[in-house]
Design a protein around this motif. Structure first.
Motif, mmCIF file in Angstrom:
data_model
loop_
_atom_site.group_PDB
_atom_site.id
_atom_site.type_symbol
_atom_site.label_atom_id
_atom_site.label_comp_id
_atom_site.label_asym_id
_atom_site.label_seq_id
_atom_site.Cartn_x
_atom_site.Cartn_y
_atom_site.Cartn_z
ATOM 1 N N PRO A 98 62.928 -6.546 30.767
ATOM 2 C CA PRO A 98 63.934 -5.487 30.687
ATOM 3 C C PRO A 98 63.496 -4.287 31.505
ATOM 4 O O PRO A 98 62.358 -4.201 31.930
ATOM 5 C CB PRO A 98 63.946 -5.149 29.190
ATOM 6 C CG PRO A 98 62.555 -5.471 28.726
ATOM 7 C CD PRO A 98 62.126 -6.661 29.533
ATOM 8 N N LYS A 99 64.405 -3.366 31.706
ATOM 9 C CA LYS A 99 64.062 -2.163 32.453
ATOM 10 C C LYS A 99 63.090 -1.321 31.643
ATOM 11 O O LYS A 99 63.163 -1.233 30.424
ATOM 12 C CB LYS A 99 65.326 -1.354 32.753
ATOM 13 C CG LYS A 99 66.282 -2.057 33.706
ATOM 14 C CD LYS A 99 67.491 -1.193 33.992
ATOM 15 C CE LYS A 99 68.435 -1.891 34.961
ATOM 16 N NZ LYS A 99 69.630 -1.064 35.261
ATOM 17 N N THR A 100 62.155 -0.681 32.348
ATOM 18 C CA THR A 100 61.182 0.191 31.701
ATOM 19 C C THR A 100 61.271 1.559 32.343
ATOM 20 O O THR A 100 61.965 1.764 33.334
ATOM 21 C CB THR A 100 59.757 -0.360 31.860
ATOM 22 O OG1 THR A 100 59.372 -0.217 33.233
ATOM 23 C CG2 THR A 100 59.675 -1.819 31.475
ATOM 24 N N ASP A 101 60.511 2.510 31.778
ATOM 25 C CA ASP A 101 60.509 3.843 32.353
ATOM 26 C C ASP A 101 59.463 3.976 33.456
ATOM 27 O O ASP A 101 59.152 5.067 33.894
ATOM 28 C CB ASP A 101 60.274 4.890 31.261
ATOM 29 C CG ASP A 101 58.930 4.685 30.561
ATOM 30 O OD1 ASP A 101 58.527 5.580 29.811
ATOM 31 O OD2 ASP A 101 58.294 3.635 30.780
ATOM 32 N N ARG A 102 58.875 2.856 33.889
ATOM 33 C CA ARG A 102 57.901 2.908 34.976
ATOM 34 C C ARG A 102 58.612 3.202 36.283
ATOM 35 O O ARG A 102 59.611 2.577 36.618
ATOM 36 C CB ARG A 102 57.153 1.568 35.103
ATOM 37 C CG ARG A 102 56.119 1.586 36.226
ATOM 38 C CD ARG A 102 55.373 0.282 36.290
ATOM 39 N NE ARG A 102 56.214 -0.811 36.758
ATOM 40 C CZ ARG A 102 56.377 -1.117 38.057
ATOM 41 N NH1 ARG A 102 55.805 -0.396 38.985
ATOM 42 N NH2 ARG A 102 57.140 -2.140 38.410
ATOM 43 N N ILE A 103 58.093 4.162 37.019
ATOM 44 C CA ILE A 103 58.619 4.455 38.333
ATOM 45 C C ILE A 103 58.018 3.458 39.306
ATOM 46 O O ILE A 103 56.789 3.344 39.394
ATOM 47 C CB ILE A 103 58.266 5.888 38.767
ATOM 48 C CG1 ILE A 103 58.833 6.893 37.764
ATOM 49 C CG2 ILE A 103 58.786 6.178 40.172
ATOM 50 C CD1 ILE A 103 58.402 8.318 38.036
ATOM 51 N N PRO A 104 58.841 2.671 40.061
ATOM 52 C CA PRO A 104 58.301 1.669 40.976
ATOM 53 C C PRO A 104 57.303 2.288 41.944
ATOM 54 O O PRO A 104 57.532 3.350 42.523
ATOM 55 C CB PRO A 104 59.559 1.166 41.706
ATOM 56 C CG PRO A 104 60.675 1.440 40.764
ATOM 57 C CD PRO A 104 60.305 2.714 40.062
ATOM 58 N N GLY A 105 56.179 1.604 42.089
ATOM 59 C CA GLY A 105 55.166 2.045 43.029
ATOM 60 C C GLY A 105 54.149 3.018 42.449
ATOM 61 O O GLY A 105 53.237 3.449 43.151
ATOM 62 N N THR A 106 54.287 3.426 41.157
ATOM 63 C CA THR A 106 53.335 4.353 40.555
ATOM 64 C C THR A 106 52.630 3.686 39.386
ATOM 65 O O THR A 106 53.154 2.788 38.733
ATOM 66 C CB THR A 106 54.052 5.623 40.058
ATOM 67 O OG1 THR A 106 54.963 5.260 39.009
ATOM 68 C CG2 THR A 106 54.807 6.303 41.190
ATOM 69 N N ASP A 107 51.426 4.154 39.118
ATOM 70 C CA ASP A 107 50.638 3.704 37.968
ATOM 71 C C ASP A 107 50.289 2.224 38.019
ATOM 72 O O ASP A 107 49.872 1.654 37.002
ATOM 73 C CB ASP A 107 51.364 3.998 36.642
ATOM 74 C CG ASP A 107 51.633 5.485 36.449
ATOM 75 O OD1 ASP A 107 52.681 5.811 35.877
ATOM 76 O OD2 ASP A 107 50.789 6.297 36.877
ATOM 77 N N ASN A 108 50.441 1.573 39.133
ATOM 78 C CA ASN A 108 50.137 0.149 39.219
ATOM 79 C C ASN A 108 48.637 -0.042 39.363
ATOM 80 O O ASN A 108 48.034 0.413 40.347
ATOM 81 C CB ASN A 108 50.870 -0.479 40.413
ATOM 82 C CG ASN A 108 50.788 -2.000 40.393
ATOM 83 O OD1 ASN A 108 50.164 -2.602 39.522
ATOM 84 N ND2 ASN A 108 51.417 -2.626 41.370
ATOM 85 N N LEU A 109 48.031 -0.700 38.378
ATOM 86 C CA LEU A 109 46.593 -0.935 38.413
ATOM 87 C C LEU A 109 46.213 -2.049 39.378
ATOM 88 O O LEU A 109 45.056 -2.142 39.791
ATOM 89 C CB LEU A 109 46.098 -1.274 37.006
ATOM 90 C CG LEU A 109 46.337 -0.190 35.949
ATOM 91 C CD1 LEU A 109 45.865 -0.673 34.582
ATOM 92 C CD2 LEU A 109 45.638 1.108 36.332
ATOM 93 N N LEU A 110 47.165 -2.892 39.726
ATOM 94 C CA LEU A 110 46.906 -3.962 40.687
ATOM 95 C C LEU A 110 46.944 -3.404 42.104
ATOM 96 O O LEU A 110 47.758 -2.545 42.432
ATOM 97 C CB LEU A 110 47.949 -5.073 40.554
ATOM 98 C CG LEU A 110 47.822 -5.981 39.339
ATOM 99 C CD1 LEU A 110 49.121 -6.731 39.106
ATOM 100 C CD2 LEU A 110 46.676 -6.956 39.519
ATOM 101 N N LYS A 111 46.062 -3.892 42.940
ATOM 102 C CA LYS A 111 46.065 -3.533 44.351
ATOM 103 C C LYS A 111 46.810 -4.607 45.137
ATOM 104 O O LYS A 111 46.715 -5.791 44.839
ATOM 105 C CB LYS A 111 44.629 -3.407 44.873
ATOM 106 C CG LYS A 111 43.757 -2.434 44.088
ATOM 107 C CD LYS A 111 44.293 -1.013 44.139
ATOM 108 C CE LYS A 111 43.352 -0.060 43.399
ATOM 109 N NZ LYS A 111 43.864 1.332 43.373
ATOM 110 N N ASN A 112 47.568 -4.160 46.126
ATOM 111 C CA ASN A 112 48.326 -5.085 46.983
ATOM 112 C C ASN A 112 49.258 -5.965 46.149
ATOM 113 O O ASN A 112 49.443 -7.153 46.422
ATOM 114 C CB ASN A 112 47.369 -5.955 47.805
ATOM 115 C CG ASN A 112 48.029 -6.588 49.025
ATOM 116 O OD1 ASN A 112 49.089 -6.142 49.482
ATOM 117 N ND2 ASN A 112 47.427 -7.629 49.554
ATOM 118 N N GLY A 113 49.865 -5.357 45.129
ATOM 119 C CA GLY A 113 50.764 -6.111 44.262
ATOM 120 C C GLY A 113 52.044 -6.540 44.943
ATOM 121 O O GLY A 113 52.723 -7.455 44.470
#
Length: 400
Positions: free
Chosen positions: A211-226
């Motif tokens: 489902p949709k989340t409040d995560r802004i795409p491209g931010t807070d991503n702990l994975l590199k080169n995701g």
């Protein structure tokens, strides 16, 4: 006499040019497509006789210069691009000296095809690193596949070597090679993990549409080169993508910091000009079923909740049928099915879990073996992968 002296001078100049390192930028290596031919005086039929006869290359052993459409008995020897390729016989090698930035990381992409033997392989080396690339599995109907291999430049000038370690009854029997290109890579993410295993599917684990989340795409991503935008060079005129072969965890990955864990099978790196990509310009196609895992290790905090999201679908390359991507993270697992029509499309999958250690391994596996109508292996694509700590979002909602 004067003519002989001039010819000797020209040949010496070719030799010196081949031995000198060329300044390299992303793209084709000097004469990386072998379209600059050796002098006819240095050919005995198809066999190259002079050590430095192929411009910008140095050869050793039984090396042949093959023209497009040439036959060996009843077998046609195709060339993937241009008019010429090279074939390496028993224990033969070809190498080029390259000027690079010391300490930087690079990926080499090249194309190869089997000819006589069924278990052919190639040994690629930039000292002190060396790896055997298995090429016995063919992923295209043309017989040609593009492979990638990464390394760290330990000096300002390195020797890149491709060697055929096979021993066949026919000394001329060996793989065809063509199209050598290089691309600079970002510094790899360090990892102390030595666990080469990945978990087997648990009895639980069901499809989970994110489902949709409040995560802004491209931010807070702990994975590199995701999003897989950083990877090996892909040739514009080759529609089959680039294989990323299995590697030891101490090696540098062409998809850094993603690793490919397998014994002999690969994943395929695909681009938007030739495939349907869920997001951006690049994605990974899991073409080897459960024999191959795409893996990244991520720093996490034990006891904190996390959410893994990703896209799974098909590359629009005619790979139709039931596909399933299994994702693992921590002690959790989710299975995401996708019914492919072979024309592109994707769905979102999600997995929520609590970290159990300071480092969490994220794993993607295709749970089925898929084939195109021509009998070549294919599979689901994975793209747009993110891992976020959901405790941050819970705290944000409480503040609101």
């Amino acid at each position: 006499m004067a003519g002989s002296v001039r010819r000797a001078a020209v040949f010496l100049a070719v030799c010196l040019a081949a031995r000198a390192a060329a300044a390299i930028q992303d793209g084709l290596l000097p004469n990386g497509n072998f379209e600059q031919a050796p002098p006819k005086s240095q050919l005995n039929g198809t066999r190259v006789m002079g050590r430095y006869a192929i411009p910008h290359w140095e050869i050793s052993g039984f090396v042949e210069y093959i023209g497009s459409g040439q036959k060996q008995g009843d077998m046609l020897l195709p060339v993937p691009e241009g008019a010429y390729a090279v074939r390496l016989g028993n224990e033969a090698s070809i190498q080029q000296r390259i000027a690079l930035t010391r300490g930087a990381h690079y990926s080499i992409t090249f194309s190869a095809a089997r000819t006589c033997a069924q278990t052919e392989q190639l040994n690629v080396t930039v000292a002190p690193e060396s790896d055997i690339l298995p090429i016995q599995t063919v992923y295209t109907s043309s017989g040609w596949d593009s492979y990638s291999w990464a390394f760290e430049a330990t000096g300002s000038v390195v020797s890149f070597i491709v060697h055929n370690p096979g021993v066949s009854e026919d000394a001329a029997c060996g793989p065809l090679i063509d199209l050598f290109a290089i691309r600079a890579l970002p510094p790899p993410k360090s990892s102390n993990s030595k666990d080469r295993s990945y978990p087997h599917p648990p009895p639980s684990g069901r499809a989970n549409e994110a489902p949709k989340t409040d995560r802004i795409p491209g931010t807070d991503n702990l994975l590199k080169n995701g999003d897989f935008e950083e990877g090996p060079y892909i040739f514009r005129n080759t529609p089959w993508g680039v294989l990323v072969p299995p590697m030891d965890e101490d090696d540098y990955s062409p998809l850094s910091p993603w690793m490919v864990l397998s014994s002999t099978k690969s994943v395929k790196y695909v681009d938007a000009p030739h495939h349907v990509v869920p997001r951006g310009a690049r994605a990974v196609e899991l073409v080897s079923g459960v024999e191959t895992a795409l893996v990244q290790d991520v720093a996490t905090v034990p006891g904190r909740p996390y959410r893994l999201e990703f896209s799974a679908g098909d590359a629009g390359d005619g790979c139709a049928g039931a596909m399933t991507v299994q994702a693992y993270a921590g002690r959790g697992s989710v299975r995401v099915p996708y019914q492919s029509q072979g024309k592109g499309g994707h769905t979102r999958g999600a997995l929520e879990f609590t970290a159990a250690a300071n480092q969490t391994r994220v794993v993607f596996v295709s749970m089925a073996y898929n084939m195109k109508g021509d009998g070549t292996l294919c599979g689901p694509v994975v793209d747009d992968v993110s891992l976020v700590c959901t405790r941050k979002h819970a705290a944000r909602r409480l503040l609101l």
